[in-house]
Design a protein around this motif. Structure first.
Motif, short mmCIF file in Angstrom:
data_model
loop_
_atom_site.label_atom_id
_atom_site.label_comp_id
_atom_site.label_asym_id
_atom_site.label_seq_id
_atom_site.Cartn_x
_atom_site.Cartn_y
_atom_site.Cartn_z
N LEU A 1 53.28 35.11 33.80
CA LEU A 1 52.66 36.33 34.00
C LEU A 1 51.62 36.72 35.15
O LEU A 1 50.96 35.31 35.08
CB LEU A 1 51.52 37.02 32.69
N GLU A 2 51.64 37.39 35.89
CA GLU A 2 50.95 37.69 36.91
C GLU A 2 49.72 38.31 37.13
O GLU A 2 49.60 39.53 35.79
CB GLU A 2 52.58 38.60 38.42
N GLN A 3 48.71 37.51 38.12
CA GLN A 3 47.35 38.43 37.55
C GLN A 3 47.03 39.10 38.87
O GLN A 3 47.60 39.63 39.46
CB GLN A 3 46.29 37.87 38.08
N ASN A 4 46.33 39.90 38.68
CA ASN A 4 45.54 41.11 39.35
C ASN A 4 46.81 41.80 39.94
O ASN A 4 46.76 42.08 41.09
CB ASN A 4 44.45 40.16 40.72
N LEU A 5 47.48 42.49 38.96
CA LEU A 5 48.18 43.31 39.73
C LEU A 5 47.35 45.19 40.11
O LEU A 5 47.01 45.30 39.17
CB LEU A 5 49.19 44.32 38.91
N VAL A 6 47.31 46.28 41.47
CA VAL A 6 46.48 46.55 41.05
C VAL A 6 47.32 47.44 42.23
O VAL A 6 48.71 47.11 43.13
CB VAL A 6 45.66 46.31 42.38
N LYS B 1 53.16 46.42 23.58
CA LYS B 1 52.73 45.39 24.49
C LYS B 1 53.78 46.52 26.02
O LYS B 1 54.24 45.44 27.01
CB LYS B 1 53.71 44.16 24.26
N LEU B 2 54.82 47.04 26.01
CA LEU B 2 56.10 47.43 26.55
C LEU B 2 54.89 48.52 27.34
O LEU B 2 55.58 49.18 28.29
CB LEU B 2 57.24 48.36 25.72
N ALA B 3 53.66 49.11 26.65
CA ALA B 3 52.85 49.93 27.93
C ALA B 3 52.08 49.04 28.79
O ALA B 3 51.50 47.99 28.20
CB ALA B 3 52.10 50.93 26.73
N ALA B 4 51.22 49.41 30.11
CA ALA B 4 49.93 48.87 30.42
C ALA B 4 49.16 49.09 31.72
O ALA B 4 49.44 50.62 32.03
CB ALA B 4 50.84 47.96 31.50
N PHE B 5 48.01 49.62 30.80
CA PHE B 5 46.71 50.51 33.06
C PHE B 5 46.90 51.55 32.22
O PHE B 5 46.68 52.85 33.20
CB PHE B 5 47.03 49.90 33.67
N GLY B 6 47.49 52.35 31.10
CA GLY B 6 48.46 53.65 31.33
C GLY B 6 48.85 54.95 31.86
O GLY B 6 49.23 55.66 32.39
N GLN B 7 50.04 53.69 32.68
CA GLN B 7 50.64 54.08 33.38
C GLN B 7 52.21 54.87 32.79
O GLN B 7 52.27 54.37 32.16
CB GLN B 7 51.49 52.89 35.02
#
Length: 458
Positions: A12-17, A228-234
């Motif tokens: 998994l990739e970290q610190n995605l902004v 798990k298919l959603a993330a950060f409210g995007q």
């Protein structure tokens, strides 16, 4: 030789902004569009938008009209008007392009206040269109069929088109979506800032699909796994799919409380701006657990598919025609045998499917800056599907150096992805091919086996 074997899974990739589009990028978009308008003889264009069909509008303005319609009227001199409903009117001041706001309550939700004595045509007359002699109407697609006059097909609500034509009785009209998409369309290539903007969503989708694959198990419900298919409210740019067994039962397209059973066919999809991830396979750990009559699925479907994905990734390059890529996939995965029907690869951006230069006899040239989905969908009677759809960017040396200089952390992620694809998956991509997520080409047809994936390595 393609085989299923134990390999290391992508990390998994970290610190995605998220990366914002710069003012320079937004100015450049407008300037290039004005130049294209000039070259095509358009004195004005009218760009339609709603939430589902607003990406050409968003490309210039930076936002989508939430739950309403909207219009952007752009004159060849650069002057712009934005026509908005009740709840989007205050967004004109936030537009990335300077605009004059025009209120059209007709664009508002049903039974909201419609405090106007002006007709739709009278409101649109405020956009100074009546003097234009050549007007382009832009919906969200260009039409490429052979049976109609595509230049006069408009995917814009009738009441808008009628009002514009009544306002501009002397003008010539044509579909101008090709300014944005299709061959040489503005939106088909990206600069480094645009790629960084879209890479965030593509990378996020990669993390989501890997987490979902790790979560999937017999006895769980579709909804439990789909968390798990959603993330950060995007916002998603595609319908989220987590389906087990028979799909679309009672017309349902969304994850339900249906329980995953061993041996079920599985479909998983998630996507954000910039990239989609899709996986297809079975809820099994080995071939022996496959349903009766489908135990040769690996040899009949999954391995030929992965061979085509590897061929696609190792073949694509800047300067080739869409026909060359199409023909290569037809050669290694014949349509008549494997049942795929759409374009084997397409462009993406804010939306999941922008357009595609990959089709029979396509003379369209693949260019640096094109953001692709590796989208090949086999459909072999009697078997479940397989998929490892993901994305890549085509980038020449200049674009690669710019990305490396301006986005060093992203560039470091890209190098790790490239190494994984080469060392673990046995796919030898060129320097021009930049994977947009950590999950690119990672294919696990037996989804309950968390260690084994398809690879070209011995």
């Amino acid at each position: 030789m393609i085989q299923l074997k134990e390999i290391s899974a992508p990390e998994l990739e970290q610190n995605l902004v998220p990366v914002a589009l710069s003012d320079e990028t937004m100015r450049d978009r407008k300037e290039k569009l004005l130049e294209k308008m000039k070259n095509h003889g358009y004195e004005a264009i009218v760009v339609y938008a709603d939430l589902e069909h607003g990406s050409n509008f968003e490309y210039l303005c930076g936002f989508l009209p939430r739950f309403e319609e909207a219009l952007l009227v752009l004159h060849s001199c650069g002057k712009a008007y934005m026509v908005l409903g009740n709840e989007n009117l205050n967004k004109a001041a936030k537009s990335r392009m300077e605009v004059t706001a025009i209120h059209m309550p007709h664009f508002s939700l049903p039974n909201q206040p419609m405090k106007t004595e002006k007709t739709v045509a009278e409101i649109l007359a405020q956009c100074e269109l009546e003097k234009a002699k050549n007007i382009g109407l832009v919906g969200w697609k260009n039409f490429t069929g052979k049976s109609d006059d595509d230049a006069v097909l408009y995917d814009i609500p009738y009441f808008i088109v009628e009002a514009i034509k009544n306002t501009c009785r002397e003008a010539k009209f044509s579909n101008a979506a090709s300014l944005f998409i299709g061959e040489n369309g503005l939106r088909t290539t990206n600069n480094a800032n645009e790629f960084a903007h879209y890479e965030f969503g593509a990378a996020l989708a990669g993390n989501c699909i890997l987490e979902t694959m790790a979560e999937l198990d017999a006895g769980k419900t579709e909804m439990q796994v789909a968390e798990k298919l959603a993330a950060f409210g995007q916002p998603h740019n595609v319908v989220t799919i987590m389906a087990t067994g028979e799909r679309f039962e009672k017309a349902n397209m969304y994850p339900s409380n249906k329980i995953i059973k061993k041996g079920d066919r599985i479909s998983i999809t998630t996507g954000f701006k910039g990239g989609l991830q899709s996986r297809g396979g079975y809820a099994v750990s080995c071939a022996e657990e496959l349903p009766k009559g489908e135990k040769d699925y690996l040899e009949k479907v999954a391995i030929p598919y992965f061979a085509a994905v590897r061929t696609w990734l190792e073949t694509i390059h800047i300067g080739m025609s869409g026909k060359e890529l199409y023909d290569r996939i037809e050669e290694v995965l014949p349509k008549a045998q494997y049942g795929w029907s759409l374009n084997p690869g397409h462009l993406c951006a804010d939306e999941e499917w922008l357009s595609s230069p990959v089709y029979p006899d396509s003379a369209e040239v693949l260019k640096s800056g094109m953001l692709f989905q590796v989208d090949i969908i086999p459909s072999v009677p009697g078997y479940g599907g397989v998929s490892c759809e993901s994305g890549i960017l085509l980038a020449d040396e200049v674009l690669r150096e710019t990305i490396k200089k301006e986005y060093p952390e992203m560039w470091e992620r890209i190098q790790k992805r490239r190494a994984y694809i080469r060392e673990e998956l046995g796919i030898h991509i060129s320097e021009e091919v930049i994977p947009t997520s950590n999950a690119a080409a990672y294919c696990r047809p037996f989804l309950l086996n968390r260690k084994a994936a398809l690879t070209g390595n011995k």
